[in-house]
Design a protein around this motif. Structure first.
Motif, PDB file in Angstrom:
ATOM      1  N   ARG A 435      49.313  44.113  40.350  1.00  0.00           N
ATOM      2  CA  ARG A 435      49.763  42.776  39.932  1.00  0.00           C
ATOM      3  C   ARG A 435      48.582  42.003  39.370  1.00  0.00           C
ATOM      4  O   ARG A 435      47.611  41.720  40.070  1.00  0.00           O
ATOM      5  CB  ARG A 435      50.408  42.042  41.111  1.00  0.00           C
ATOM      6  N   GLU A 436      48.676  41.668  38.093  1.00  0.00           N
ATOM      7  CA  GLU A 436      47.549  41.087  37.369  1.00  0.00           C
ATOM      8  C   GLU A 436      46.995  39.838  38.042  1.00  0.00           C
ATOM      9  O   GLU A 436      45.773  39.676  38.154  1.00  0.00           O
ATOM     10  CB  GLU A 436      47.973  40.764  35.935  1.00  0.00           C
ATOM     11  N   LYS A 437      47.882  38.979  38.523  1.00  0.00           N
ATOM     12  CA  LYS A 437      47.442  37.728  39.137  1.00  0.00           C
ATOM     13  C   LYS A 437      46.519  37.993  40.321  1.00  0.00           C
ATOM     14  O   LYS A 437      45.432  37.391  40.445  1.00  0.00           O
ATOM     15  CB  LYS A 437      48.667  36.922  39.591  1.00  0.00           C
ATOM     16  N   TYR A 438      46.924  38.908  41.196  1.00  0.00           N
ATOM     17  CA  TYR A 438      46.150  39.182  42.406  1.00  0.00           C
ATOM     18  C   TYR A 438      44.983  40.114  42.112  1.00  0.00           C
ATOM     19  O   TYR A 438      43.945  40.060  42.793  1.00  0.00           O
ATOM     20  CB  TYR A 438      47.069  39.745  43.477  1.00  0.00           C
ATOM     21  N   ALA A 439      45.129  40.955  41.092  1.00  0.00           N
ATOM     22  CA  ALA A 439      44.011  41.793  40.681  1.00  0.00           C
ATOM     23  C   ALA A 439      42.839  40.932  40.212  1.00  0.00           C
ATOM     24  O   ALA A 439      41.665  41.243  40.488  1.00  0.00           O
ATOM     25  CB  ALA A 439      44.451  42.738  39.571  1.00  0.00           C
ATOM     26  N   ASN A 440      43.144  39.829  39.547  1.00  0.00           N
ATOM     27  CA  ASN A 440      42.084  38.924  39.087  1.00  0.00           C
ATOM     28  C   ASN A 440      41.356  38.274  40.266  1.00  0.00           C
ATOM     29  O   ASN A 440      40.140  38.049  40.213  1.00  0.00           O
ATOM     30  CB  ASN A 440      42.674  37.846  38.180  1.00  0.00           C
ATOM     31  N   ILE A 441      42.099  37.973  41.317  1.00  0.00           N
ATOM     32  CA  ILE A 441      41.458  37.419  42.523  1.00  0.00           C
ATOM     33  C   ILE A 441      40.506  38.452  43.131  1.00  0.00           C
ATOM     34  O   ILE A 441      39.388  38.118  43.559  1.00  0.00           O
ATOM     35  CB  ILE A 441      42.533  36.988  43.553  1.00  0.00           C
ATOM     36  N   VAL A 442      40.970  39.704  43.171  1.00  0.00           N
ATOM     37  CA  VAL A 442      40.117  40.779  43.691  1.00  0.00           C
ATOM     38  C   VAL A 442      38.832  40.873  42.877  1.00  0.00           C
ATOM     39  O   VAL A 442      37.728  40.985  43.429  1.00  0.00           O
ATOM     40  CB  VAL A 442      40.871  42.129  43.673  1.00  0.00           C
ATOM     41  N   VAL A 443      38.958  40.811  41.562  1.00  0.00           N
ATOM     42  CA  VAL A 443      37.794  40.906  40.686  1.00  0.00           C
ATOM     43  C   VAL A 443      36.775  39.814  41.009  1.00  0.00           C
ATOM     44  O   VAL A 443      35.568  40.075  41.140  1.00  0.00           O
ATOM     45  CB  VAL A 443      38.221  40.830  39.201  1.00  0.00           C
ATOM     46  N   GLU A 444      37.249  38.588  41.161  1.00  0.00           N
ATOM     47  CA  GLU A 444      36.336  37.475  41.442  1.00  0.00           C
ATOM     48  C   GLU A 444      35.623  37.656  42.773  1.00  0.00           C
ATOM     49  O   GLU A 444      34.410  37.427  42.887  1.00  0.00           O
ATOM     50  CB  GLU A 444      37.112  36.152  41.429  1.00  0.00           C
ATOM     51  N   LYS A 445      36.351  38.090  43.790  1.00  0.00           N
ATOM     52  CA  LYS A 445      35.744  38.271  45.109  1.00  0.00           C
ATOM     53  C   LYS A 445      34.739  39.419  45.108  1.00  0.00           C
ATOM     54  O   LYS A 445      33.683  39.345  45.768  1.00  0.00           O
ATOM     55  CB  LYS A 445      36.831  38.508  46.161  1.00  0.00           C
ATOM     56  N   VAL A 446      35.074  40.501  44.393  1.00  0.00           N
ATOM     57  CA  VAL A 446      34.140  41.630  44.336  1.00  0.00           C
ATOM     58  C   VAL A 446      32.888  41.242  43.569  1.00  0.00           C
ATOM     59  O   VAL A 446      31.768  41.640  43.940  1.00  0.00           O
ATOM     60  CB  VAL A 446      34.830  42.865  43.704  1.00  0.00           C
ATOM     61  N   LYS A 447      33.040  40.470  42.509  1.00  0.00           N
ATOM     62  CA  LYS A 447      31.864  39.997  41.769  1.00  0.00           C
ATOM     63  C   LYS A 447      30.947  39.174  42.667  1.00  0.00           C
ATOM     64  O   LYS A 447      29.706  39.316  42.627  1.00  0.00           O
ATOM     65  CB  LYS A 447      32.306  39.169  40.568  1.00  0.00           C
ATOM     66  N   GLU A 448      31.536  38.317  43.488  1.00  0.00           N
ATOM     67  CA  GLU A 448      30.741  37.538  44.425  1.00  0.00           C
ATOM     68  C   GLU A 448      30.003  38.448  45.410  1.00  0.00           C
ATOM     69  O   GLU A 448      28.829  38.202  45.751  1.00  0.00           O
ATOM     70  CB  GLU A 448      31.648  36.568  45.198  1.00  0.00           C
ATOM     71  N   LEU A 449      30.693  39.503  45.846  1.00  0.00           N
ATOM     72  CA  LEU A 449      30.069  40.441  46.781  1.00  0.00           C
ATOM     73  C   LEU A 449      28.903  41.179  46.119  1.00  0.00           C
ATOM     74  O   LEU A 449      27.834  41.362  46.736  1.00  0.00           O
ATOM     75  CB  LEU A 449      31.105  41.446  47.296  1.00  0.00           C
ATOM     76  N   VAL A 450      29.075  41.582  44.869  1.00  0.00           N
ATOM     77  CA  VAL A 450      28.005  42.265  44.143  1.00  0.00           C
ATOM     78  C   VAL A 450      26.784  41.364  44.026  1.00  0.00           C
ATOM     79  O   VAL A 450      25.638  41.783  44.272  1.00  0.00           O
ATOM     80  CB  VAL A 450      28.495  42.702  42.743  1.00  0.00           C
ATOM     81  N   GLU A 451      27.014  40.119  43.652  1.00  0.00           N
ATOM     82  CA  GLU A 451      25.894  39.174  43.515  1.00  0.00           C
ATOM     83  C   GLU A 451      25.190  38.964  44.852  1.00  0.00           C
ATOM     84  O   GLU A 451      23.960  38.845  44.926  1.00  0.00           O
ATOM     85  CB  GLU A 451      26.405  37.852  42.966  1.00  0.00           C
ATOM     86  N   GLU A 452      25.984  38.951  45.924  1.00  0.00           N
ATOM     87  CA  GLU A 452      25.397  38.753  47.257  1.00  0.00           C
ATOM     88  C   GLU A 452      24.528  39.908  47.683  1.00  0.00           C
ATOM     89  O   GLU A 452      23.371  39.722  48.116  1.00  0.00           O
ATOM     90  CB  GLU A 452      26.520  38.539  48.268  1.00  0.00           C
ATOM     91  N   VAL A 453      25.033  41.142  47.581  1.00  0.00           N
ATOM     92  CA  VAL A 453      24.261  42.293  48.052  1.00  0.00           C
ATOM     93  C   VAL A 453      23.049  42.545  47.157  1.00  0.00           C
ATOM     94  O   VAL A 453      22.036  43.102  47.599  1.00  0.00           O
ATOM     95  CB  VAL A 453      25.147  43.561  48.143  1.00  0.00           C
ATOM     96  N   CYS A 454      23.156  42.118  45.881  1.00  0.00           N
ATOM     97  CA  CYS A 454      22.042  42.342  44.958  1.00  0.00           C
ATOM     98  C   CYS A 454      20.834  41.442  45.277  1.00  0.00           C
ATOM     99  O   CYS A 454      19.726  41.701  44.810  1.00  0.00           O
ATOM    100  CB  CYS A 454      22.490  42.102  43.517  1.00  0.00           C
ATOM    101  N   GLN A 455      21.069  40.422  46.054  1.00  0.00           N
ATOM    102  CA  GLN A 455      19.943  39.582  46.462  1.00  0.00           C
ATOM    103  C   GLN A 455      18.980  40.348  47.359  1.00  0.00           C
ATOM    104  O   GLN A 455      17.805  39.980  47.481  1.00  0.00           O
ATOM    105  CB  GLN A 455      20.454  38.346  47.191  1.00  0.00           C
ATOM    106  N   TYR A 456      19.502  41.423  48.006  1.00  0.00           N
ATOM    107  CA  TYR A 456      18.683  42.133  48.973  1.00  0.00           C
ATOM    108  C   TYR A 456      18.401  43.567  48.575  1.00  0.00           C
ATOM    109  O   TYR A 456      17.364  44.130  48.963  1.00  0.00           O
ATOM    110  CB  TYR A 456      19.389  42.146  50.339  1.00  0.00           C
ATOM    111  N   SER A 457      19.313  44.219  47.798  1.00  0.00           N
ATOM    112  CA  SER A 457      19.201  45.666  47.621  1.00  0.00           C
ATOM    113  C   SER A 457      19.088  46.113  46.180  1.00  0.00           C
ATOM    114  O   SER A 457      18.707  47.261  45.941  1.00  0.00           O
ATOM    115  CB  SER A 457      20.428  46.353  48.259  1.00  0.00           C
ATOM    116  N   CYS A 458      19.496  45.325  45.188  1.00  0.00           N
ATOM    117  CA  CYS A 458      19.528  45.816  43.803  1.00  0.00           C
ATOM    118  C   CYS A 458      18.173  45.645  43.122  1.00  0.00           C
ATOM    119  O   CYS A 458      17.428  44.740  43.444  1.00  0.00           O
ATOM    120  CB  CYS A 458      20.610  45.064  43.027  1.00  0.00           C
TER     121      CYS A 458
END
Length: 458
Positions: A435-458
């Protein structure tokens, strides 16, 4: 001779059924069915029920000799029945076609094999005509046997015809819709099969997308393109789904995880820092994979994943639905394809995905291996649940739990990590990635997670 031929025929049937129903390969069914239809069965019929339809014996041999000697009748060589000649010619031709089909199955392309099978099935129509002709000319009390044989033969004919048509369409579709990404050889326990993975984008960490039960890489058609703008993102088909060939049994999470590890090695991403994202039953597979190979996992995201300690009511019986049990044996004959063509309905709501993947998605679902794979994974569900529980908790790993308001009751998964975050999608059902609407929410949350973990490991 009749007893020997009958034994050969029954043995061929037993071996054929055993091979077919213990493998996934629809082309084994094609080869077996047309051999039975155009060679083994007709040969058995001719040996057991051979009749001379142009000669009816009225006199005994002694009376016939006396009448011939006394000149009352004139000796004339009997004319050979045209159908007998035709039958022998067709038998030789079909044996040659059968041999050609087996050789092409081993050495050449699948589409050529299907064409050869189709030619052989067309040839079997002539057998049917001969049997019907002889059946109509029978004058003795075994005439009903001929009609019974005709009925049985027709069943074999449609068995061969259905499997050949379905295999031919599948081969044409495969050539028309090649896999996105790459195909790699995966070897485990001295057995090799091909698996499909599609990686797009660049950067670190790599996001690995695990599809659910009965799914495929195309499940992520809304999510993967958006995430690939941020970092490298890989979707893949588990063994037996999509463009991946079936793997070894059982199809529990341990086996699936080891297959997946070999695929990631072949794709040269096994040493990458990764974030695991999974839907539904992929929650089992992700956790088991992480349990075996925890060192590179920076975070995990569950989209309405199954909680092995909170199985929905009714699922604990682990009974394979009757429709799927029947489909396991009928799918290769094109029955599933025919039902879909007539009803335009299917269990997965493919229409929710982007329009450009609809045909490809359906093509993969209609492959012969799809339903057997689904059944094996569902049957091994209890084993996978136990394996998942045994992996323990995730420590302080960032762990996003998406709970669909109309999906599974999986909020308890937050217990697995000291850094769990629950995201509730009240109006959404289980099919979050679709479902596109909820898939977009997933994308935003995963992007936030990527930015968070990259502060320490990337």
């Amino acid at each position: 001779m009749e007893i020997f031929s009958t034994i050969v025929f029954i043995t061929a049937l037993i071996i054929g059924f055993f091979v077919i129903f213990t493998t996934y390969d629809q082309y084994i069914l094609v080869i077996w069915s047309f051999i039975c239809a155009v060679w083994i069965f007709p040969l058995w019929v001719r040996v057991c029920f051979k009749k001379n339809c142009c000669y009816q014996k009225i006199f005994s041999d002694e009376d016939y000799g006396r009448l011939l000697t006394d000149g009352y009748i004139e000796y004339k060589p009997a004319k050979r029945n045209t159908s007998e000649k035709l039958l022998k010619i067709l038998l030789v031709l079909n044996i040659l076609v059968t041999v050609t089909g087996v050789i092409s199955f081993a050495l050449l392309s699948e589409i050529f094999t299907s064409i050869v099978c189709a030619v052989s099935v067309i040839g079997s129509l002539f057998y049917l005509m001969v049997i019907i002709e002889n059946g109509e000319k029978e004058q003795d009390n075994r005439k009903w046997v001929n009609y019974l044989l005709i009925v049985v033969y027709i069943l074999f004919f449609f068995l061969a015809l259905g499997s050949v048509v379905n295999a031919t369409i599948s081969a044409i579709e495969f050539d028309s819709y090649p896999p996105h990404g790459d195909i790699y050889d995966v070897t485990r326990n001295n057995q090799t099969h091909k698996m499909h993975i599609n990686c797009i984008g660049t950067g670190s960490p790599t996001i690995l997308l695990f599809h659910g039960l009965g799914g495929q890489a195309l499940d992520w058609s809304w999510i993967q393109p958006s995430l690939s703008n941020l970092t490298k993102t890989c979707s893949f088909d588990r063994s037996g789904y999509g463009w991946s060939e079936p793997g070894t049994l059982p199809r529990d999470s341990r086996q699936i995880s080891l297959d997946t590890r070999e695929l990631f090695k072949a794709a040269n991403i096994v040493d990458h820092d990764v974030i695991l994202v999974g839907h539904s039953m992929a929650g089992f597979n992700m956790r088991v994979y992480h349990g075996y190979f925890p060192e590179k996992t920076l975070g995990m995201v569950c989209l309405d994943c199954v909680d092995p300690q909170n199985i929905p009511e009714g699922v604990d019986q682990y009974e394979v639905p009757l429709l799927y049990s029947m489909g396991r044996y009928l799918n290769a004959l094109g029955i599933q394809r025919l039902v879909f063509a007539l009803t335009k309905t299917f269990t997965l709501d493919i229409s929710l995905l982007p329009t450009h993947v609809h045909t490809e998605y359906l093509m993969n679902v209609l492959k012969y291996k799809y339903i057997p794979t689904w059944i094996y994974e569902w049957s091994d569900f209890p084993m996978s649940g136990e394996e998942t529980v045994s992996t323990g908790n995730l420590g302080d790993m960032p762990f996003l739990v998406f709970a669909a308001g109309k999906g599974l009751n999986n909020t308890g998964l937050t217990r697995l990590s000291e850094d769990s975050r629950l995201i509730t999608l009240d109006d959404c059902d289980h099919m979050i990635p679709f479902r596109e609407k909820y898939a977009n929410i997933v994308v935003e949350k995963v992007k936030e997670l990527v930015e968070e973990v990259c502060q320490y490991s990337c």
